[in-house]
Design an enzyme around this catalytic site. Structure first.
Site, PDB file in Angstrom:
ATOM      1  CG  ASP A  26      26.791  67.600  49.278  1.00  0.00           C
ATOM      2  OD1 ASP A  26      26.238  66.750  48.547  1.00  0.00           O
ATOM      3  OD2 ASP A  26      26.788  68.818  49.023  1.00  0.00           O
ATOM      4  NE  ARG A  30      29.432  67.995  44.259  1.00  0.00           N
ATOM      5  CZ  ARG A  30      29.490  68.776  45.319  1.00  0.00           C
ATOM      6  NH1 ARG A  30      30.297  69.813  45.317  1.00  0.00           N
ATOM      7  NH2 ARG A  30      28.723  68.529  46.361  1.00  0.00           N
ATOM      8  CG  HIS A  43      24.627  57.768  46.163  1.00  0.00           C
ATOM      9  ND1 HIS A  43      24.832  58.982  46.768  1.00  0.00           N
ATOM     10  CD2 HIS A  43      23.813  58.011  45.105  1.00  0.00           C
ATOM     11  CE1 HIS A  43      24.162  59.926  46.096  1.00  0.00           C
ATOM     12  NE2 HIS A  43      23.555  59.353  45.078  1.00  0.00           N
ATOM     13  CB  SER A  71      17.488  66.313  52.602  1.00  0.00           C
ATOM     14  OG  SER A  71      17.205  66.582  51.240  1.00  0.00           O
ATOM     15  CD  GLU A  73      14.119  69.911  51.605  1.00  0.00           C
ATOM     16  OE1 GLU A  73      15.069  69.370  52.212  1.00  0.00           O
ATOM     17  OE2 GLU A  73      13.112  70.338  52.193  1.00  0.00           O
ATOM     18  NE  ARG A  77      19.859  64.397  45.312  1.00  0.00           N
ATOM     19  CZ  ARG A  77      21.124  64.307  45.672  1.00  0.00           C
ATOM     20  NH1 ARG A  77      21.816  63.218  45.382  1.00  0.00           N
ATOM     21  NH2 ARG A  77      21.715  65.290  46.324  1.00  0.00           N
ATOM     22  CG  LEU A 137      28.791  56.293  68.019  1.00  0.00           C
ATOM     23  CD1 LEU A 137      29.393  57.653  68.325  1.00  0.00           C
ATOM     24  CD2 LEU A 137      29.375  55.786  66.696  1.00  0.00           C
ATOM     25  NE  ARG A 200      23.542  74.002  48.986  1.00  0.00           N
ATOM     26  CZ  ARG A 200      24.126  74.262  47.811  1.00  0.00           C
ATOM     27  NH1 ARG A 200      24.532  75.464  47.508  1.00  0.00           N
ATOM     28  NH2 ARG A 200      24.284  73.281  46.923  1.00  0.00           N
ATOM     29  CB  ILE A 201      22.083  74.739  57.076  1.00  0.00           C
ATOM     30  CG1 ILE A 201      23.041  75.755  57.729  1.00  0.00           C
ATOM     31  CG2 ILE A 201      21.496  73.819  58.127  1.00  0.00           C
ATOM     32  CD1 ILE A 201      24.137  75.162  58.570  1.00  0.00           C
ATOM     33  CB  SER A 202      21.157  71.385  52.620  1.00  0.00           C
ATOM     34  OG  SER A 202      22.043  71.972  51.697  1.00  0.00           O
TER      35      SER A 202
END
Ligand code: IPE
Ligand code: IPE
Ligand code: MG
Length: 256
Positions: A26, A30, A43, A71, A73, A77, A137, A200-202
């Site tokens: 996240d 910003r 991004h 996500s 959600e 955007r 990985l 938060r976990i969002s």
């Protein structure tokens, strides 16, 4: 003497290395805003941080890295930002998969991919197929993922098995539900990292994070580097994971 204790320290640190790190990347917007750049620049810069953290996890012998890329959600955007994120996703897959494959990385995607356009869906399928046998990985990308969606799809699958007569409702327990959630075949996350300062976990891996150690940092995702990962790993190594037991029980177990 000092040498010996240093070796012992690093051995302990190795033993306390998480097998699975799950990150909420996240703060891209910003990061850009602080530079008077459009959000998209953040991004794009975030992709560089992804490359860095994949390398860093691989070189440390961390087996699984799960990254929250988009996500369920994030569709809320502005459509311009969503469109640019999709383009970046396509572009990044086209550019990076071959290199990841060469580096022994296995790619997996979790989330409802039916919402993506067909080109992106086929890039995801191809990347998974191409890298399926790699063992260095496992890189899990959560895209159009939501923890609630994950649990709902697990419940739906169990219900289908009940309808088919393979299972009785009374057979359903936490273990059975867990088996139907995403990445049930991988170890549960040991360490969760969220950049960007929010605590938060969002709607990330709600089921899978039940006993994960949580780590929050104010660093914005594009600024997350090897030293930042090291800080998170050090914090993790210093914690006592009790899983409901007492501290004394855990210490006794460690001595045995
Ligand atoms: C995370 O950065 C990336 C995605 C959600 C795709 P943000 O875009 O949420 O950055 P901030 O939180 O606005 O700074
Ligand atoms: C979480 O970040 C999702 C991703 C990093 C992909 P958000 O920026 O969407 O989270 P909220 O909205 O601040 O909770
Ligand atoms: Mg954000």
């Amino acid at each position: 003497m000092v040498q010996e204790s240093l070796q012992a320290d690093s051995l302990a640190a190795q033993q306390r290395l998480p097998r699975h790190v799950a990150i909420i990347m996240d703060g891209n917007g910003r990061w850009a805003k602080r530079r008077s750049l459009p959000r998209f620049a953040g991004h794009r810069e975030g992709v560089k941080a992804v490359r860095r953290v994949v390398e860093a996890c691989k070189s440390r012998g961390i087996g699984t890295l799960t990254l929250f890329a988009f996500s369920s959600e994030n569709w809320r955007r502005p459509s311009m930002e969503v469109g640019l994120l999709m383009d970046l996703f396509v572009h990044t897959l086209q550019k990076e998969v071959r290199r990841l494959h060469r580096n022994g990385v296995r790619l997996r995607f979790i989330g409802d991919r039916s919402a993506f356009d067909l080109k992106l869906q086929s890039l995801m399928d191809d990347a998974e197929r191409q890298t399926a046998a790699n063992t260095d990985l496992t890189l899990v990308i959560a895209a159009n993922y939501g923890g609630r969606w994950d649990m709902a799809q697990a419940a739906r699958r169990l219900a289908q098995r009940v309808e088919a007569g393979e299972l009785r409702a009374g057979d359903i327990d936490a273990e059975r539900l867990a088996q139907e959630t995403c990445i049930a075949d991988l170890p549960e996350p040991d360490l969760f990292i969220r950049t960007g300062g929010e605590q938060r976990i969002s709607n990330y891996l709600l089921w899978q994070l039940a006993y994960t150690e949580l780590y929050f940092t104010d660093l914005l995702w594009p600024d997350f580097d090897d030293a930042a990962l090291e800080d998170a790993l050090r914090s993790f190594a210093g914690r006592q994971r009790r899983f409901g037991r007492t501290g004394e029980q855990v210490e006794q177990n460690e001595r045995a």
